[in-house]
Design a protein around this motif. Structure first.
Motif, PDB file in Angstrom:
ATOM      1  N   LYS A   1     -79.514 -51.968 -24.756  1.00 28.25           N
ATOM      2  CA  LYS A   1     -79.145 -53.360 -24.049  1.00 28.25           C
ATOM      3  C   LYS A   1     -78.598 -53.119 -22.784  1.00 28.25           C
ATOM      4  O   LYS A   1     -79.120 -53.941 -21.784  1.00 28.25           O
ATOM      5  CB  LYS A   1     -78.141 -54.243 -24.809  1.00 28.25           C
ATOM      6  N   ARG A   2     -77.675 -52.090 -22.528  1.00 29.56           N
ATOM      7  CA  ARG A   2     -77.264 -51.875 -21.277  1.00 29.56           C
ATOM      8  C   ARG A   2     -78.124 -51.509 -20.320  1.00 29.56           C
ATOM      9  O   ARG A   2     -78.105 -52.096 -19.140  1.00 29.56           O
ATOM     10  CB  ARG A   2     -76.102 -50.528 -21.648  1.00 29.56           C
ATOM     11  N   GLU A   3     -78.925 -50.497 -20.648  1.00 32.51           N
ATOM     12  CA  GLU A   3     -79.942 -50.115 -19.853  1.00 32.51           C
ATOM     13  C   GLU A   3     -81.031 -51.483 -19.293  1.00 32.51           C
ATOM     14  O   GLU A   3     -81.575 -51.583 -18.356  1.00 32.51           O
ATOM     15  CB  GLU A   3     -80.856 -49.064 -20.583  1.00 32.51           C
ATOM     16  N   GLN A   4     -81.367 -52.224 -20.322  1.00 33.28           N
ATOM     17  CA  GLN A   4     -81.981 -53.479 -19.987  1.00 33.28           C
ATOM     18  C   GLN A   4     -81.536 -54.218 -18.890  1.00 33.28           C
ATOM     19  O   GLN A   4     -81.962 -54.780 -18.120  1.00 33.28           O
ATOM     20  CB  GLN A   4     -82.431 -54.340 -21.184  1.00 33.28           C
ATOM     21  N   VAL A   5     -79.978 -54.664 -19.131  1.00 29.57           N
ATOM     22  CA  VAL A   5     -79.444 -55.372 -18.458  1.00 29.57           C
ATOM     23  C   VAL A   5     -79.096 -54.871 -16.896  1.00 29.57           C
ATOM     24  O   VAL A   5     -79.518 -55.393 -15.962  1.00 29.57           O
ATOM     25  CB  VAL A   5     -77.926 -55.704 -19.133  1.00 29.57           C
ATOM     26  N   LEU A   6     -79.106 -53.497 -16.928  1.00 27.76           N
ATOM     27  CA  LEU A   6     -79.113 -52.844 -15.626  1.00 27.76           C
ATOM     28  C   LEU A   6     -80.377 -52.866 -14.789  1.00 27.76           C
ATOM     29  O   LEU A   6     -80.367 -52.955 -13.606  1.00 27.76           O
ATOM     30  CB  LEU A   6     -78.382 -51.233 -15.703  1.00 27.76           C
TER      31      LEU A   6
END
Length: 414
Positions: free
Chosen positions: A282-287
């Motif tokens: 999820k972090r990677e997708q948001v970034l």
């Protein structure tokens, strides 16, 4: 120097990688090596230089790789304020995510249930305890704090603790600890009383002087001096005042991130949040969405500020004043990358004024105080000396914000 070159346990490296860190800062490079070698240290820095990870990482490595009694307290980190205790606890939670290291933040100001939670942890054992002096003394006076096997003692912002009158409390706590232990002392200044304290508790310490970087000159820095309840409406006004294409808002806790993100989403801003509660995917997708401009506004915690490497950010907003100067520099350094210009706003409430003044001292100049729009009403005067110990003037009808409750956790084995 890459973190992979320190010889840290793979589970710690996994946590570092998940946070987006790769290269150690100068303070981490200078401090981590002697700690890993088992030396006492005395480190001098003006305000704080991102040093938290510099002592947490080697402590985690030692606790993971060396034998210790999990039914006792193994490391104690003493700090002057509950705000710093909370910040260090959150950093520790993120860095130790893939380990089984347990920790608890012990500080005053909570309700009776928090004291009970602390008592349970201090009597049954915790790998790392982060505490304020007065609260720890209160527990020690009741006779159940298990410090007989303690191996590591950290005094963070030791000069401020002496300024606040904690010398006797510190010496009482230290008198209850094993004589054979590793001691780490961090202080912004080195007056005679600090040298005397160091002489009493340190053994052949390595001395480290930490130089602090400065933010790029092309960053326009402004501060808004406000009451805490004015922050939320003001930030909505600032975001609506210009068509910013890329904005990062930094908060000092996950709780603040979640509350602010929810409020801005309800106001129909294009926004997502990022913090250590989110899984890596999820972090990677948001970034990725933020980097590709599918998302305009990102609300993030301090603990991730170094891991956000995006070049064309228009605006950085500090919703909470960062604890130390290095965090401030790294936060606002997300803008004005690659020779571009950028803007950095900081919202400063009454109890945060002294902390912001210390950041200004580190920068070597005052930050411009921007006028708050008249529709928000009366605002407090900027008088950080009067609020040095966290004091504030009461304003009728405006409750003061409280920090999150202490936590005691033991991560499962991975």
């Amino acid at each position: 120097m890459q973190f992979s070159e320190f010889g840290l346990d793979e589970r710690i490296l996994e946590g570092i990688d998940a946070m987006g860190y790769e290269t150690a800062t100068p303070v981490q490079e200078q401090v981590m090596i002697p700690i890993l070698e088992g030396k006492d240290i005395i480190a001098s820095a003006q305000t704080g230089t991102g040093k938290t990870a510099a002592f947490l990482l080697p402590l985690l490595h030692k606790l993971i790789t060396e034998s210790h009694d999990e039914h006792h307290i193994n490391a104690m980190i003493i700090v002057p304020t509950r705000e710093l205790a909370v910040q260090i606890a959150e950093n520790l939670e993120a860095l130790s995510y893939f380990t089984s290291v347990s920790s608890i933040a012990v500080y005053g100001g909570g309700d009776g249930s928090s004291f009970v939670t602390e008592k349970k942890a201090l009597s049954s054992g915790a790998d790392i305890v982060i505490c304020t002096p007065g609260r720890m003394i209160a527990h020690m006076n009741m006779g159940y704090v298990k410090t007989q096997e303690l191996k590591y003692l950290v005094l963070d912002e030791a000069d401020r603790m002496l300024d606040m009158g904690f010398h006797d409390d510190l010496m009482r706590i230290i008198s209850k600890l094993p004589a054979k232990r590793q001691n780490l002392l961090f202080s912004a200044t080195m007056p005679a009383k600090m040298r005397e304290l160091a002489r009493k508790i340190l053994h052949n310490p390595a001395e480290i002087n930490i130089a602090v970087s400065k933010p790029p000159e092309q960053i326009v820095q402004e501060a808004f001096i406000v009451y805490e309840p004015q922050k939320m409406p003001l930030i909505k006004n600032l975001l609506s005042s210009r068509d910013f294409q890329s904005v990062i808002i930094f908060c000092s806790s996950k709780q603040s991130v979640k509350q602010l993100a929810q409020s801005l989403k309800r106001a129909n801003f294009s926004i997502e949040e990022i913090h250590s509660d989110l899984d890596q995917q999820k972090r990677e997708q948001v970034l990725l969405d933020f980097r590709n401009k599918r998302l305009k506004i990102l609300v993030a915690t301090d603990v991730l500020s170094r891991g956000i490497d995006i070049e064309d950010i228009d605006l950085v907003i500090n919703f909470d004043v960062p604890h130390d100067g290095e965090d401030y520099i790294h936060r606002i350094g997300r803008t004005a990358r690659a020779a571009s210009t950028g803007t950095a706003y900081t919202l400063v409430s009454e109890p945060e004024q002294y902390k912001f003044a210390r950041i200004e001292q580190l920068l070597g100049h005052p930050v411009t105080k921007a006028p708050v729009p008249q529709q928000f009403g009366e605002t407090p005067a900027y008088n950080p000396k009067a609020r040095r110990d966290g004091g504030r003037q009461k304003r009728p009808g405006h409750p003061q914000r409280k920090g999150p409750p202490p936590r005691h956790r033991r991560q499962r084995e991975n």
